[in-house]
Design an enzyme around this catalytic site. Structure first.
Site, PDB file in Angstrom:
ATOM      1  N   LYS A   1       0.822  -1.117  -0.032  1.00 56.63           N
ATOM      2  CA  LYS A   1       0.075   0.100  -0.063  1.00 56.63           C
ATOM      3  C   LYS A   1       0.919   1.242   0.292  1.00 56.63           C
ATOM      4  CE  LYS A   1      -2.965   0.546   3.579  1.00 56.63           C
ATOM      5  NZ  LYS A   1      -2.885   1.843   4.175  1.00 56.63           N
TER       6      LYS A   1
ATOM      7  N   ARG B   1       2.749   5.966  -3.292  1.00 55.71           N
ATOM      8  CA  ARG B   1       4.132   6.799  -3.777  1.00 55.71           C
ATOM      9  C   ARG B   1       4.079   6.627  -5.397  1.00 55.71           C
ATOM     10  NH1 ARG B   1       4.242   5.782   1.448  1.00 55.71           N
ATOM     11  NH2 ARG B   1       5.470   6.719   3.092  1.00 55.71           N
TER      12      ARG B   1
ATOM     13  N   GLN C   1       4.943   9.069   7.142  1.00 57.63           N
ATOM     14  CA  GLN C   1       3.790   9.840   6.218  1.00 57.63           C
ATOM     15  C   GLN C   1       4.222  11.570   6.421  1.00 57.63           C
ATOM     16  OE1 GLN C   1       0.062   8.881   7.946  1.00 57.63           O
ATOM     17  NE2 GLN C   1      -0.236   7.124   6.705  1.00 57.63           N
TER      18      GLN C   1
ATOM     19  N   ARG D   1      -6.276   1.608  17.984  1.00 54.61           N
ATOM     20  CA  ARG D   1      -5.834  -0.118  17.895  1.00 54.61           C
ATOM     21  C   ARG D   1      -5.515  -0.545  19.170  1.00 54.61           C
ATOM     22  NH1 ARG D   1      -3.310   0.017  11.843  1.00 54.61           N
ATOM     23  NH2 ARG D   1      -5.373   0.063  10.599  1.00 54.61           N
TER      24      ARG D   1
ATOM     25  N   ASP E   1       1.830  -1.335  11.799  1.00 56.26           N
ATOM     26  CA  ASP E   1       0.725  -1.961  11.254  1.00 56.26           C
ATOM     27  C   ASP E   1       0.455  -3.306  11.656  1.00 56.26           C
ATOM     28  OD1 ASP E   1       0.305   0.588  10.398  1.00 56.26           O
ATOM     29  OD2 ASP E   1       0.788   0.201   8.526  1.00 56.26           O
TER      30      ASP E   1
HETATM   31  C1  S3P Z   1       2.606   4.701   6.211  1.00 57.19           C
HETATM   32  C2  S3P Z   1       3.269   4.845   7.424  1.00 57.19           C
HETATM   33  C3  S3P Z   1       2.588   4.701   8.680  1.00 57.19           C
HETATM   34  C4  S3P Z   1       1.648   3.300   8.507  1.00 57.19           C
HETATM   35  C5  S3P Z   1       0.548   3.489   7.325  1.00 57.19           C
HETATM   36  C6  S3P Z   1       1.209   3.920   6.096  1.00 57.19           C
HETATM   37  C7  S3P Z   1       3.216   5.184   4.899  1.00 57.19           C
HETATM   38  O1  S3P Z   1       1.988   5.619   9.192  1.00 57.19           O
HETATM   39  O2  S3P Z   1       1.031   3.077   9.741  1.00 57.19           O
HETATM   40  O3  S3P Z   1      -0.081   2.474   7.457  1.00 57.19           O
HETATM   41  O4  S3P Z   1       2.776   4.870   3.830  1.00 57.19           O
HETATM   42  O5  S3P Z   1       3.900   6.188   5.189  1.00 57.19           O
HETATM   43  P1  S3P Z   1       2.733   6.828  10.081  1.00 57.19           P
HETATM   44  O6  S3P Z   1       3.445   7.734   9.284  1.00 57.19           O
HETATM   45  O7  S3P Z   1       1.478   7.653  10.723  1.00 57.19           O
HETATM   46  O8  S3P Z   1       3.292   6.210  11.247  1.00 57.19           O
END
Ligand code: S3P
Length: 406
Positions: free
Chosen positions: A14, A19, A153, A327, A296
């Site tokens: 995902k 990206r 993120q 969670r 996750d």
């Molecule tokens: C993700 C970063 C994680 C993850 C999310 C996807 C990403 O979140 O939990 O499912 O694609 O950069 P956080 O950046 O909030 O830790």
């Protein structure tokens, strides 16, 4: 019970899928993406890319994304997808205007962690601390930012803005998070480098690339645990992403006593085959720098913990409380509903292993909670309140569950 020896090819990653589409939509030329995750969350990013001016089309088994300079657009619906919302905020800020909104769950999730550093870079963002948020194109400048929360993120949003800002952008992490953005930006020609624990990016365009999306280790984790909780049984997972910033689940399952064999075939995003063989599991401790490498996967690891001997303690994982659901609460309540012993902590949970007896679990509309308790249902009778949420990240999950179930 499971059908030992089943071979599973999990859906595309995902994080990498979002990206590939987003970066492709701003790059010069046509990015060809193989193995994209076909799920609702990624669909949100595709829809946003089209609104912003990119052409996105399915060509055979590939997705072709032809980038263009972004144009202002109106509303962008990010649905349930935190990655769409947070990465887009950073990508939009120096490039184009839009108003981002999301579903009830996403509208509760914190956005100031992204808006804060972007405003410091000169972004014009109205709203917060939660969606909806309106972005107006602004002239931006680089910053030197030290992460306040361990979040890929947030890092990605700042780096995306940095590509279109005056001067250099530096982003320092005390605890490393997934580095898909850095790998992909480098592969698309960005001037990005790592100096100790600081990612440094200079302004510059991205160029189209051919991208192969690995299988999602966060999806593979459900099958890893399915095998781990069935002593002597194995599942073979093919094409799994093995980026070392994501492989915490493998290390934890080994610590718990499962056998995990990994064949790494390499690549910009390394991909390989993972075979997991179940065993009598024992409890473990999870915390510190390991947490972002399996954030996750903690709900499904809690399922493994419920079948293990002794206690499993998860700490330093307060971030779990601001995911698609709280969670910590969802896992603890779920485990209790099936007769397991679990206790919530502000930054994690404690599971005392034994044998759950089964029951009915409220998923809170969270895809990963629905999937992890469906995995628990391979050992004891479990019903979950809904499975629709699974569409956001892993639509093929239920079909694979039936292939795996003996
Ligand atoms: C993700 C970063 C994680 C993850 C999310 C996807 C990403 O979140 O939990 O499912 O694609 O950069 P956080 O950046 O909030 O830790």
């Amino acid at each position: 019970m499971i059908r030992s020896g089943t071979r599973i090819r999990v859906a595309g990653d995902k994080s990498v899928s979002h990206r590939a589409v987003m970066f492709g939509s701003m790059a010069k030329g046509t990015t060809r993406v193989r193995g994209l995750l076909d799920a609702e969350d990624v669909g949100r990013t595709v829809e946003a890319a089209r609104k912003l001016g990119a052409s996105v089309q399915n060509v055979g088994r590939e997705l072709w994304v032809s980038g263009s300079p972004w144009r202002d657009t109106g509303e962008v619906d990010c649905g349930n997808s935190g990655t769409t919302a947070r990465l887009l905020l950073g990508a939009l800020a120096p490039r184009a205007g839009a108003t981002l909104h999301g579903d009830a769950s996403l509208s509760r999730r914190p956005m100031m962690r992204v808006i804060g550093p972007l405003r410091r870079m000169g972004a014009e963002i109205e709203g917060g601390p939660t969606l909806p948020v309106a972005v107006r194109t602004a002239e931006m400048h680089g910053i030197d930012w030290v992460a306040e929360v361990a979040s890929a993120q947030v890092k990605s949003a700042v780096l995306l803005a940095g590509l279109c800002a005056h001067g250099t952008t530096r982003y320092t992490e005390r605890v490393a998070t997934r580095d898909h953005t850095e790998r992909m930006m480098r592969g698309m020609g960005a001037n990005i480098r790592l100096e100790a624990d600081t990612v440094v990016v200079e302004a510059g365009p991205l160029s189209a690339a051919d991208i192969t999306v690995p299988g999602d280790i966060s999806s593979a984790a459900f099958w890893m645990v399915a095998a781990a909780i069935h002593p002597g049984a194995s599942l073979v997972l093919e094409g799994v992403g093995l980026n070392p910033t994501r492989t915490g689940v493998i290390h934890v399952l080994r610590r718990m006593g499962a056998r995990v064999d990994v064949e790494d075939h390499g690549g910009i995003e390394p991909i390989g085959t993972v075979t997991v063989t179940g065993a009598e599991l024992r409890g473990t401790e999870i915390g510190g720098a390991e947490v972002p490498t399996l954030i996750d996967e903690l709900p499904v690891l809690a399922v493994a913990a419920a079948f293990a001997e002794g206690q499993t303690v998860v700490r330093d994982a307060a971030e779990l409380r601001v995911k698609e659901s709280d969670r910590v609460a969802a896992v603890v309540d779920g485990l209790r509903s099936v007769g397991a012993d679990a206790e919530a902590r502000p930054d994690g949970f404690v599971v005392s292993g034994g044998t759950p007896v089964g029951g009915h679990v409220d998923t809170r509309g969270d895809h990963r909670i629905a999937m992890c308790f469906s995995i628990l249902g391979l050992r004891v009778p479990v019903t979950v309140s809904e499975t629709d949420s699974i569409r956001t990240s892993y639509p093929a999950f239920l079909a694979t569950l039936e292939e795996v179930r003996a």
